[in-house]
Design an enzyme around this catalytic site. Structure first.
Site: not given
Ligand SMILES: Cc1ncc(COP(=O)(O)O)c(C=O)c1O
Length: 388
Positions: A36, A131, A285, A329
């Site tokens: 992700k 969550r 700044y 910036m």
């Molecule tokens: C649902 C879920 N699984 C796995 C992971 C991976 O976690 P990590 O980077 O601690 O291995 C994440 C990361 O936030 C996650 O949200």
């Protein structure tokens, strides 16, 4: 590339990291790469190397991210870790994407649709994070019955809120997980993935699991830390933990592993301008930095819009660590006693200024650091470096 501020990612290192993880933790069938947020800002193009190293499933947080993967890879299974609106199920099906089902209400909405036989879903359990995920066993059981002839229940997972490195909460999560797993015919579900990086390396493999979700560890962070045993306070704390483990309140854990992993990510910029400054002049700044001795100020082409602030404290130029004295910036400024050259390369994160040092100085962890670097910073792969 005109601006010459860029992240440099070494894909071979990522591939090697996966091989090393699989070598040391060989008892899983499914190694899911969590990619992700643009693969933790390494760029989604790294999935090829992750797959070459042995990742055989990917996980992302949104349908957009899943489709970004589909644009470059048609085959690798991809799980979306969040529920997505049911109106998009056709897109999910068409692109062979795996859905997370995390509540009874979502299940009911889903099963009201037709033609879902080919839909792959993973059930998500809430073992204490509060969550996402089924919170109650009876809700999981009801959902399981509703789903099992309607979709393909391919997987089941949870996400632990704590690492279990010395916390009693982890044991409670494991107990809750066991309650869930005992309540359905779990071994009939082909993929069972409960651990993330730190929980995998800290504990024995969970008996029912045959998959693991690897995030930060793939990017070179082994999660190995030596616990301080010096001094009476630390000794007392460790003794207390031992007692908790002995009496069944806490799980056995380890904080050290011998994984040989390397970060694959570095960050560079360039000096745009250099000017001499004299003692007692001001810089930046709000005239926030007062020059203490004669020297030079170099303005560097990266700023807080790129995610780089004065809090990074130092950069490396020509092998020397120099103080960042001001930020804005689009630029940071550093002070040097010696003259610097316009166009010189500036290392913000790399071999001489490691992520560990930067995160320690900023007081954030590596997840937040990667997240902080903005999309404006282009990612270059080491094999394509000459093109920059
Ligand atoms: C649902 C879920 N699984 C796995 C992971 C991976 O976690 P990590 O980077 O601690 O291995 C994440 C990361 O936030 C996650 O949200």
């Amino acid at each position: 590339m005109y601006r010459k501020s860029y992240a440099l990612v070494n894909k071979n290192i990522l591939e090697e990291n996966i091989r090393e993880i699989k070598k040391k933790y060989p008892n899983y069938e499914y190694y899911m790469g969590v990619v992700k947020n643009n693969a933790y800002h390494h760029g989604i193009e790294v999935i090829d190397s992750l797959i070459k190293g042995g990742i055989n499933y990917l996980a992302v947080s949104s349908l957009e991210e899943a489709l970004d993967i589909r644009a470059i890879n048609k085959d690798i299974p991809v799980l979306i870790l969040e529920p997505i609106p049911i109106i998009y199920i056709d897109i999910v099906l068409k692109n062979n994407i795996t859905l997370t089902v995390e509540s009874l209400s979502y299940t009911k909405e889903l099963v009201s649709k037709e033609n879902l036989k080919k839909l792959k879903v993973h059930l998500k359990l809430d073992t204490g994070m509060n969550r996402l995920g089924f919170k109650r066993v009876d809700e999981l059981q009801e959902a399981y019955i509703l789903l099992k002839d309607k979709v393909f229940i391919e997987g089941i997972y949870t996400h632990f809120a704590t690492s279990g490195r010395g916390d009693i909460f982890y044991k409670k999560q494991l107990d809750k997980l066991k309650e869930f797993l005992d309540s359905i015919d779990v071994l009939k579900i082909p993929i069972r993935h409960f651990d993330r990086s730190i929980t995998m390396v800290s504990h024995e493999k969970i008996k029912e699991s045959n998959g693991v979700r690897l995030g930060i560890i793939m990017y070179g962070f082994s999660q190995s830390v030596k616990v301080n045993t010096e001094g009476i306070k630390n000794k007392l704390r460790l003794w207390k933990r031992k007692m908790y483990i002995k009496n069944g309140f806490m799980m056995e854990y380890t904080t050290i592993n011998d994984l040989n992993l390397k970060p694959a990510y570095s960050l560079y910029s360039t000096i745009l301008a250099v000017r001499p400054v004299s003692k007692d002049e001001f810089v930046g700044y709000n005239a926030s930095f007062k020059v203490l001795e004669d020297g030079y100020i170099a303005s560097i082409a990266i700023g807080y819009a790129d995610g780089v602030t004065k809090d990074f404290k130092k950069v490396v130029i020509d092998g020397k660590k120099l103080d960042i004295v001001s930020d804005s910036m689009d630029m940071i400024m550093v002070f040097s006693k010696n003259k610097l050259e316009v166009g010189s390369k500036v290392e913000i994160i790399g071999e001489n200024r490691t992520i560990r040092e930067v995160t320690r100085d900023i007081k954030i962890n590596s997840y937040h650091l990667f997240n902080q670097i903005s999309k404006r910073v282009p990612i270059i792969y080491e094999e394509d470096e000459n093109e920059k």
